[in-house]
Design a protein around this motif. Structure first.
Motif, PDB file in Angstrom:
ATOM      1  N   ASP A  68      41.377  37.276  44.341  1.00 41.70           N
ATOM      2  CA  ASP A  68      41.027  36.469  45.576  1.00 41.70           C
ATOM      3  C   ASP A  68      39.672  36.056  45.387  1.00 41.70           C
ATOM      4  OD1 ASP A  68      39.341  36.963  48.638  1.00 41.70           O
ATOM      5  OD2 ASP A  68      40.639  39.160  48.644  1.00 41.70           O
ATOM      6  N   GLU A  70      37.149  35.031  47.674  1.00 38.96           N
ATOM      7  CA  GLU A  70      35.849  35.683  48.439  1.00 38.96           C
ATOM      8  C   GLU A  70      35.688  36.436  47.791  1.00 38.96           C
ATOM      9  OE1 GLU A  70      37.587  35.390  52.581  1.00 38.96           O
ATOM     10  OE2 GLU A  70      37.129  33.463  52.440  1.00 38.96           O
ATOM     11  N   LYS A  71      36.730  37.109  47.322  1.00 38.00           N
ATOM     12  CA  LYS A  71      35.831  38.836  46.873  1.00 38.00           C
ATOM     13  C   LYS A  71      34.980  38.709  45.261  1.00 38.00           C
ATOM     14  CE  LYS A  71      37.044  42.977  45.176  1.00 38.00           C
ATOM     15  NZ  LYS A  71      38.183  43.925  44.443  1.00 38.00           N
ATOM     16  N   SER A  74      31.382  37.502  45.609  1.00 41.19           N
ATOM     17  CA  SER A  74      30.752  37.593  46.519  1.00 41.19           C
ATOM     18  C   SER A  74      30.998  39.227  45.519  1.00 41.19           C
ATOM     19  CB  SER A  74      31.721  38.260  47.839  1.00 41.19           C
ATOM     20  OG  SER A  74      31.913  38.900  47.579  1.00 41.19           O
ATOM     21  N   ASP A  75      31.543  39.763  44.209  1.00 42.70           N
ATOM     22  CA  ASP A  75      31.753  40.664  43.584  1.00 42.70           C
ATOM     23  C   ASP A  75      30.822  40.405  42.182  1.00 42.70           C
ATOM     24  OD1 ASP A  75      31.992  43.265  42.497  1.00 42.70           O
ATOM     25  OD2 ASP A  75      34.349  43.360  43.037  1.00 42.70           O
TER      26      ASP A  75
END
Length: 239
Positions: A68, A70-71, A74-75
């Motif tokens: 993913d 997007e994850k 940001s992770d």
């Protein structure tokens, strides 16, 4: 006044196939890779890497495409697990400068703020991938780094390991031809004359084919005293 009669013309029914529907259309942005800017360079050559190493590359790229995006972006924990970070050009013993990547578009190379370079791991044993982000979540691969050379660390005593560039079959063939051109032979040297005419840029048609295993031995038996061209031409005449 009687009106002219115009018979109605019935158009034939056209059976239009329905447009294909993509099953399981992704509803989230996906991660993909491009080799548009890939090169081998000093300290980033792939000579002597076996098939298993390349399979590991492809499998890791496949697995990244399932992440993913997007994850991931940001992770920080996930990024650290993938050894993902910007290249620190001021790090100890870094063997290249950003300016050395002169094979990519100038607009990209001179815009470090918008197009920073990143590394991400293949595995601890197999090395790193060096690249940059473009549009539509495409990660452009610039270098493959099997020896962890792009970002030397304390873990390996900041050592930069030498590598060798692996020539393609075509490049290797041209090198062999150049060596033959330098070979000394009696004058006039017919061999050298012919070699100097390569490539001839002729328009001869080229076809490739494969044989089922059952025919392979029979094929080798048939070409003992004939060329492949002769066999194909004879076959075509008897069609």
């Amino acid at each position: 006044m009687e009106q002219d009669y115009k018979p109605k013309i019935q158009l034939p029914h056209i059976n239009r196939s329905p447009k294909p529907i993509l099953i399981n259309r992704p509803d989230k942005p996906s991660w993909s890779f491009s080799f548009k800017y890939f090169e081998q360079k000093r300290f980033f050559g792939l000579k002597n890497k076996d098939g298993g190493w390349f399979v590991s590359i492809f499998e890791q790229l496949r697995d990244y495409c399932k992440v993913d995006i997007e994850k991931f972006q940001s992770d920080l924990k996930m990024q650290n697990g993938f050894r993902y970070h910007k290249i620190d050009w001021h790090g100890k013993n870094v063997p290249m400068e950003r300016a050395d990547f002169n094979w990519i578009d100038k607009d990209i190379l001179e815009n470090e703020d918008e197009f920073p370079f990143y590394q991400i791991h293949i595995s601890k044993a197999l090395g790193r991938i060096v690249g940059l982000w473009g549009l539509n979540n495409i990660f452009y691969i610039l270098l493959l780094d099997p020896e962890h050379n792009i970002q030397p660390s304390k873990y390996n005593d900041y050592k930069v390991t030498k590598t060798a560039i692996q020539d393609s079959n075509y490049t290797s063939l041209m090198i062999d031809i150049d060596k033959l051109k330098k070979h000394q032979c009696a004058t006039p040297c017919k061999l050298r004359e012919e070699l100097n005419n390569i490539p001839s840029n002729n328009n001869t048609s080229f076809y490739s084919f494969e044989l089922h295993d059952d025919y392979y031995e029979a094929f080798h038996e048939k070409i003992k005293d004939k060329s492949i061209t002769e066999l194909i031409e004879l076959g075509l005449l008897h069609i």
